[in-house]
Design a protein around this motif. Sequence first.
Motif, PDB file in Angstrom:
ATOM      1  N   TYR A   1      25.577 -33.146  -6.021  1.00 16.72           N
ATOM      2  CA  TYR A   1      25.524 -34.369  -6.814  1.00 16.72           C
ATOM      3  C   TYR A   1      24.127 -34.601  -7.383  1.00 16.72           C
ATOM      4  O   TYR A   1      23.137 -34.111  -6.838  1.00 16.72           O
ATOM      5  CB  TYR A   1      25.933 -35.581  -5.967  1.00 16.72           C
ATOM      6  CG  TYR A   1      27.396 -35.573  -5.607  1.00 16.72           C
ATOM      7  CD1 TYR A   1      28.346 -36.065  -6.490  1.00 16.72           C
ATOM      8  CD2 TYR A   1      27.823 -35.055  -4.390  1.00 16.72           C
ATOM      9  CE1 TYR A   1      29.695 -36.039  -6.166  1.00 16.72           C
ATOM     10  CE2 TYR A   1      29.166 -35.023  -4.068  1.00 16.72           C
ATOM     11  CZ  TYR A   1      30.095 -35.518  -4.953  1.00 16.72           C
ATOM     12  OH  TYR A   1      31.424 -35.490  -4.648  1.00 16.72           O
TER      13      TYR A   1
ATOM     14  N   LEU B   1      22.912 -30.349 -23.373  1.00 17.20           N
ATOM     15  CA  LEU B   1      24.217 -30.785 -22.902  1.00 17.20           C
ATOM     16  C   LEU B   1      24.021 -31.579 -21.628  1.00 17.20           C
ATOM     17  O   LEU B   1      23.349 -31.117 -20.702  1.00 17.20           O
ATOM     18  CB  LEU B   1      25.110 -29.560 -22.626  1.00 17.20           C
ATOM     19  CG  LEU B   1      26.497 -29.829 -22.077  1.00 17.20           C
ATOM     20  CD1 LEU B   1      27.341 -30.566 -23.120  1.00 17.20           C
ATOM     21  CD2 LEU B   1      27.159 -28.525 -21.683  1.00 17.20           C
ATOM     22  N   MET B   2      24.568 -32.793 -21.588  1.00 28.01           N
ATOM     23  CA  MET B   2      24.456 -33.615 -20.387  1.00 28.01           C
ATOM     24  C   MET B   2      25.694 -34.493 -20.260  1.00 28.01           C
ATOM     25  O   MET B   2      26.429 -34.690 -21.229  1.00 28.01           O
ATOM     26  CB  MET B   2      23.188 -34.471 -20.421  1.00 28.01           C
ATOM     27  CG  MET B   2      23.170 -35.563 -21.452  1.00 28.01           C
ATOM     28  SD  MET B   2      21.657 -36.547 -21.474  1.00 28.01           S
ATOM     29  CE  MET B   2      20.498 -35.381 -22.127  1.00 28.01           C
ATOM     30  N   GLY B   3      25.897 -34.995 -19.082  1.00 35.03           N
ATOM     31  CA  GLY B   3      27.021 -35.881 -18.839  1.00 35.03           C
ATOM     32  C   GLY B   3      26.783 -37.273 -19.412  1.00 35.03           C
ATOM     33  O   GLY B   3      25.645 -37.676 -19.674  1.00 35.03           O
ATOM     34  N   ARG B   4      27.860 -38.012 -19.590  1.00 31.92           N
ATOM     35  CA  ARG B   4      27.794 -39.354 -20.173  1.00 31.92           C
ATOM     36  C   ARG B   4      26.921 -40.288 -19.343  1.00 31.92           C
ATOM     37  O   ARG B   4      26.089 -41.016 -19.870  1.00 31.92           O
ATOM     38  CB  ARG B   4      29.203 -39.949 -20.294  1.00 31.92           C
ATOM     39  CG  ARG B   4      29.208 -41.397 -20.802  1.00 31.92           C
ATOM     40  CD  ARG B   4      30.577 -42.052 -20.662  1.00 31.92           C
ATOM     41  NE  ARG B   4      31.058 -42.077 -19.302  1.00 31.92           N
ATOM     42  CZ  ARG B   4      30.736 -43.003 -18.394  1.00 31.92           C
ATOM     43  NH1 ARG B   4      29.918 -43.980 -18.707  1.00 31.92           N
ATOM     44  NH2 ARG B   4      31.242 -42.969 -17.181  1.00 31.92           N
ATOM     45  N   LYS B   5      27.100 -40.258 -18.038  1.00 31.13           N
ATOM     46  CA  LYS B   5      26.341 -41.165 -17.169  1.00 31.13           C
ATOM     47  C   LYS B   5      24.851 -40.846 -17.216  1.00 31.13           C
ATOM     48  O   LYS B   5      24.021 -41.749 -17.282  1.00 31.13           O
ATOM     49  CB  LYS B   5      26.871 -41.075 -15.734  1.00 31.13           C
ATOM     50  CG  LYS B   5      26.203 -42.022 -14.784  1.00 31.13           C
ATOM     51  CD  LYS B   5      26.557 -43.465 -15.067  1.00 31.13           C
ATOM     52  CE  LYS B   5      25.993 -44.360 -14.006  1.00 31.13           C
ATOM     53  NZ  LYS B   5      25.100 -45.371 -14.522  1.00 31.13           N
ATOM     54  N   THR B   6      24.512 -39.562 -17.198  1.00 34.15           N
ATOM     55  CA  THR B   6      23.107 -39.170 -17.310  1.00 34.15           C
ATOM     56  C   THR B   6      22.528 -39.653 -18.624  1.00 34.15           C
ATOM     57  O   THR B   6      21.421 -40.195 -18.671  1.00 34.15           O
ATOM     58  CB  THR B   6      22.968 -37.641 -17.193  1.00 34.15           C
ATOM     59  OG1 THR B   6      23.499 -37.226 -15.942  1.00 34.15           O
ATOM     60  CG2 THR B   6      21.517 -37.213 -17.294  1.00 34.15           C
ATOM     61  N   TYR B   7      23.270 -39.477 -19.703  1.00 37.74           N
ATOM     62  CA  TYR B   7      22.809 -39.921 -21.023  1.00 37.74           C
ATOM     63  C   TYR B   7      22.576 -41.436 -21.039  1.00 37.74           C
ATOM     64  O   TYR B   7      21.555 -41.908 -21.531  1.00 37.74           O
ATOM     65  CB  TYR B   7      23.821 -39.525 -22.087  1.00 37.74           C
ATOM     66  CG  TYR B   7      23.451 -39.966 -23.471  1.00 37.74           C
ATOM     67  CD1 TYR B   7      22.399 -39.362 -24.152  1.00 37.74           C
ATOM     68  CD2 TYR B   7      24.137 -40.994 -24.097  1.00 37.74           C
ATOM     69  CE1 TYR B   7      22.044 -39.770 -25.428  1.00 37.74           C
ATOM     70  CE2 TYR B   7      23.791 -41.406 -25.376  1.00 37.74           C
ATOM     71  CZ  TYR B   7      22.747 -40.790 -26.038  1.00 37.74           C
ATOM     72  OH  TYR B   7      22.404 -41.214 -27.303  1.00 37.74           O
ATOM     73  N   GLU B   8      23.513 -42.192 -20.473  1.00 40.41           N
ATOM     74  CA  GLU B   8      23.362 -43.642 -20.435  1.00 40.41           C
ATOM     75  C   GLU B   8      22.139 -44.044 -19.603  1.00 40.41           C
ATOM     76  O   GLU B   8      21.422 -44.975 -19.960  1.00 40.41           O
ATOM     77  CB  GLU B   8      24.624 -44.291 -19.876  1.00 40.41           C
ATOM     78  CG  GLU B   8      25.786 -44.224 -20.846  1.00 40.41           C
ATOM     79  CD  GLU B   8      27.086 -44.717 -20.239  1.00 40.41           C
ATOM     80  OE1 GLU B   8      27.140 -45.016 -19.030  1.00 40.41           O
ATOM     81  OE2 GLU B   8      28.069 -44.809 -21.008  1.00 40.41           O
TER      82      GLU B   8
END
Length: 64
Positions: A15, A50-57
């Motif tokens: 995680y 490339l990154m996940g939505r939560k990381t981007y937020e």
Amino acid sequence: MGKLILYIAMSIDGYIADADGTMDWLPPIDQDDQTKENYEKFLETISITLMGRKTYEDILSFPT
């Protein structure tokens, strides 16, 4: 074909965030001028991220 580099911060259980959704377990990033300059040079070599939505937020909430 271009070069692919994987750069990830991940705990041993796979995680990025802890159960509370924070990343407090990561060591703080040194914000000196040399570190910023090196990171900016590194980013100039990247054409796609490339990154996940939560990381981007989470990144959007960081101070600039």
